[in-house]
Design an enzyme around this catalytic site. Sequence first.
Site, short mmCIF file in Angstrom:
data_model
loop_
_atom_site.label_atom_id
_atom_site.label_comp_id
_atom_site.label_asym_id
_atom_site.label_seq_id
_atom_site.Cartn_x
_atom_site.Cartn_y
_atom_site.Cartn_z
N ASP A 310 0.82 -1.20 0.00
CA ASP A 310 0.00 0.00 0.00
C ASP A 310 0.85 1.26 0.00
O ASP A 310 1.93 1.30 0.61
CB ASP A 310 -0.89 -0.02 1.24
N GLU A 363 1.03 -0.55 -5.09
CA GLU A 363 0.02 0.49 -5.32
C GLU A 363 0.79 1.82 -5.37
O GLU A 363 1.03 2.45 -4.35
CB GLU A 363 -1.03 0.51 -4.21
#
Length: 815
Positions: A310, A363
């Site tokens: 993330d 990401e």
Amino acid sequence: MKTSALSEFDLYLFHQGTNYHAQEMLGAHFIERDGKRGVRFTVWAPNAKSVSVVGGFNDWDANAQPMQRIRDGEIWETFVEGLGEGEIYKYAIEPQWGGPRIMKADPYGFYAEKKPQTASRTYDMNHYEWKDAAWQEKKAHESSYERPMLTYEVHAGSWRRTLDSEYLSYRDMADQLVSYVKEMHYTHIEFMPLCEHPYDGSWGYQATGYFAVTSRYGTPDDFRYLVDTAHANDIGIIMDWVPGHFCKDEQGLRHFDGKNLYESDNEQRAENWEWGTTNFDYGRTEVQSFLISNALFWFEEFHIDGLRIDAVANMLYLNYGRKDGEWQPNKYGDTGNLEAMEFLKKLNETIFKYHPQALMIAEESTSWPLISKPVYMGGMGFNYKWNMGWMNDMLDYVSLDPIYRKWNQDKLTFSLMYAFSENFVLPLSHDEVVHGKCSLISKMPGDYWQKFAGLRGFFGYWMAHPGKKLLFMGGEYGQFIEWNFDDSLDWHLVEQYPMHTKMLAYSKALNKFYVDNKELWQVDFDWNGFQWIDCNDNENSVVALVRRAEERSDFLVCVHNFTPEVRHGYRIGVPTKGTYVEVFNSDLEEFGGSGVVNAGDIASEDYPFHGRDQSIVITVPPLATVFYRLKGQSGAGTPISETVKTDVVAERRRAGGRGTETVDKKKVAVKKAAPKKTAAKKDASEAEAKAAPKRRTATKTTSAATKKRATKSAASDAAAETPKKRTPAAKTATAAAETAAAPKKRTATKRTAAKKDEDAVQTVKKTASARGVKTAVKDTETGKKKTGMTAAKKTARKTVQDTESAPKKARAAKV
């Protein structure tokens, strides 16, 4: 799991940032010492004045079980005899300056109390016996790049709940979620973060226990059972992992021993003001050992198949989310975080050293180069990257009213300018269905029918576009409300409303078509797997492309119409001469569509078009995706003519250009299957049908090679349907349909054969449907009627609002 003996070598590696199994040394381990069974507690706290372990076993007395520094001077250790599993504990840390003790959960703890309690719990990680050897063997001999990857993103706390609104356990999910995912033909499940976290509203992205799978849904072994069950069903498991920042809760990592330890001493780098969290210090070697060990821990102790990392941009950029004055440039005067760059490279090299088939997915929301390229090539070392640009452009595009899409064609096609610069995953993620952004189906413009049609067509283009796929839960059946982390998905929609049921059936069929057709995934990261046929028809908002497998002769022709207009006589160039068949169509009635299909064989013609020697003429359904392949070509897919029960004749003509731009547009006659009737109404329906005048149209089409046989269009079934009692709103919709269905005269259409100078003029009889693809379609979801789509325009259509959202009201819409 092994337990380290705290050797000099292990300690050396830990402080060098290369102890990649630090959890074997630190944390709570069951051992035998001097013939006595108990638990060894070990914690890194170099700045502490003193440390003790406290818990229910010693009445939380900070003086009862003091810890001692070991030879490196930074790690504290003690042994507590007789402790079993499930004991609650924390570390009581006295800062250098004295004062109140700091109560901290174990950074390397393997289990934790359920929220809102915050202590760690002892847990023996050596119980579980894995049964996924066959999966591991299979995975070792496959490359994910040439395999389908269709990921279902899940928030474990809200995918589904019990009737009492309680969480499903990991074992419940092993039964319910895994079977659902398998039935829907997804290949992977991606869980939003499952590390222990105190606040549900963080969705798991603000963790306190990186080595503890959250106790909300069960024990570590329960989660292992879930992973094991998924692997037994050929489903991979990916987990969101958050090495970018951690929460500030007092039991967590922040100011762990009274000073900055896991975070930087530079407050500007440590503070993450935008998210209210704290950033890791990637230059500190012990933090590197902590994070890399944690990543490997999930692969080795829980057998997961991949990590989705993330907020990589937050790690790479010193100025990410920061205003002027809130950040300092690196030593080169630039914005890059040099320590984070080196850490990510080191992380990925280590993961692939131990697990070559791992999925490491970034990401990363910017254009930072070479994210998914190997470190030896100058890259960051991930093997996949989320394509956030594609996601944002496409959601902007499909949110537009179709009338405006012609001026925004670049949003549809721009992603192919960089599609092969990285190994992309195309996400439709949780972030896009929260915080006022609307659910996917709510983003679609138009009335109720068009919303579902638009979503089906969009999903079809998503499958055809190069890149692996990811969909957040609820999108597959068209949930209308935004995702709520604190409640179950609206599964009742599928049970109670036919359009949602059909949307789910469509997603299932599309998923199966994707995994069964290697053209859509075998060459995802190279131009050899993709070719535009035409990306410039912005006037009609239609794009056509080719997807190829490694064997060049295996290809699919993909046509996508982003308007509610049926495109008749639409010519496209095709890769090779032959007979084409339609093998998938998002506009089938069984999916909730209008039933515009191209049945039977479509022979290519020696008519150059789109820079190709061969072309075909087709009818393109509204707001739809259609896939074609050469007849007899290897690969999955059955011609529509062999699967569709409706009687459809797609008229074709030999003409230059796109027939959509001329007056004599081609028409598709659809015979709708008569609705099922009760025995009591059967005779009356048949009598009414016989009394109704027969309206059939004979249409003769001449091609260059042969003359097509005359075909009959279907009679309108509106007269044959015995109406049930209707509400006033339904009567209004029916009246609109009847008005739109008034007989109109069709002009005679002149056709010119390629090799003859004669004109064959046909006289077309009046029909009751006025160019309608359908007349009136019974909308079982609301008990009302709506009118279908027309050949060149839409007739009056009843707008049916979804029962779960807005109040119902009837209106007639014209295009």
